[in-house]
Design an enzyme around this catalytic site. Structure first.
Site, PDB file in Angstrom:
ATOM      1  N   ASP A   1       5.140   4.463 -36.914  1.00 47.58           N
ATOM      2  CA  ASP A   1       4.426   3.849 -38.020  1.00 47.58           C
ATOM      3  C   ASP A   1       5.042   2.557 -38.596  1.00 47.58           C
ATOM      4  OD1 ASP A   1       3.083   6.366 -37.572  1.00 47.58           O
ATOM      5  OD2 ASP A   1       3.126   6.813 -39.724  1.00 47.58           O
TER       6      ASP A   1
ATOM      7  N   LYS B   1      -3.506   3.063 -40.736  1.00 50.74           N
ATOM      8  CA  LYS B   1      -2.888   3.977 -41.670  1.00 50.74           C
ATOM      9  C   LYS B   1      -2.932   3.430 -43.229  1.00 50.74           C
ATOM     10  CE  LYS B   1       1.637   6.366 -42.992  1.00 50.74           C
ATOM     11  NZ  LYS B   1       2.647   6.780 -42.436  1.00 50.74           N
TER      12      LYS B   1
ATOM     13  N   LYS C   1      -5.341   7.303 -40.186  1.00 48.68           N
ATOM     14  CA  LYS C   1      -4.420   8.264 -40.829  1.00 48.68           C
ATOM     15  C   LYS C   1      -4.330   7.975 -42.680  1.00 48.68           C
ATOM     16  CE  LYS C   1       0.682   9.488 -41.121  1.00 48.68           C
ATOM     17  NZ  LYS C   1       2.067   9.266 -40.679  1.00 48.68           N
TER      18      LYS C   1
END
EC number: 4.1.2.4
Length: 223
Positions: free
Chosen positions: A91, A153, A182
């Site tokens: 991430d 995300k 996400k």
């Protein structure tokens, strides 16, 4: 949607700056026991965690975290180092200064370089929605789509706010085919989790859902 289905979307997360190894072990044990998508932990614990789970759980970590303004070269190194240590998913945090300067080409090129460093590992791009205008978020949906990343995300969980339903709705509308969403930060109930999934999120970053499930299991003897 059953609780087990929600848990399969969860990156069970502990990114506190003071996280100890026993706390990380608990995260890993719970993630394995409840069959979450992954455990998301600091990079300094990745090697030890990968050895601990021995392939039974995907290990996720973060790079350029939480502010995103380290250089692209530094992020690429972090990515390569994490993968070498056993990370399955990365991430990354984008550089919001580039966004605020309107330099979306630089943002896209950075993501491309990190995706190349990831090879076949999953890359999620944190855009920190609480710091964006709607127009910037829409533009970043295109940037992430073109870059080849696997996920967009919402949040680090370290800024002024986490995921919102509205931001996930925008992402679902404007992100390209093949890019997943996400939602992360502030997801504190099963109902919120269900709503984020219904709106288009296929992964949830949270540290609280398993605790809630455990509490419910105490009452019903099952989950």
């Amino acid at each position: 949607m059953e609780v087990k289905d929600i848990l399969k979307t969860v990156d069970h997360t502990l990114l506190a700056t003071t996280a100890t190894w026993p706390e990380i072990q608990t995260i890993l044990d719970d993630a394995m026991a409840y069959e979450t998508a992954s455990a998301c932990i600091p990079a300094s614990y990745v090697k030890k965690a990968a050895e601990y789970v021995s392939g039974k759980l995907a290990i996720c970590t973060v790079i350029g975290f939480p502010n995103g303004y380290s250089t692209t070269a530094a992020k690429v190194f972090e990515c390569q180092d994490a993968i070498q240590n056993g990370a399955d998913e990365i991430d990354m945090v984008i550089n919001l200064t580039d966004v605020k300067n309107g330099d979306f080409d630089t943002v896209e090129e950075e993501i491309r370089q990190i995706k190349a460093a990831c090879q076949d590992h999953i890359l999620k791009v944190i855009v920190e929605t609480c710091q964006l205008t709607k127009e910037e978020l829409i533009e970043l949906c295109g940037v992430v789509t073109r870059s080849g990343a696997d996920f967009i995300k919402t949040s680090t969980g370290f800024s002024t706010a986490g995921a919102t339903f509205e931001d996930v709705e925008v992402m679902a509308k404007y992100v390209g085919e093949g890019v997943k969403i996400k939602a992360a930060g502030g997801i504190s109930s099963l109902e919120d989790a269900k709503t984020f999934i219904a709106l288009g999120a296929s992964r949830l970053g949270t540290s609280r859902i398993i605790k809630i499930v455990k509490n419910e299991a105490t009452k019903t003897d099952s989950y």
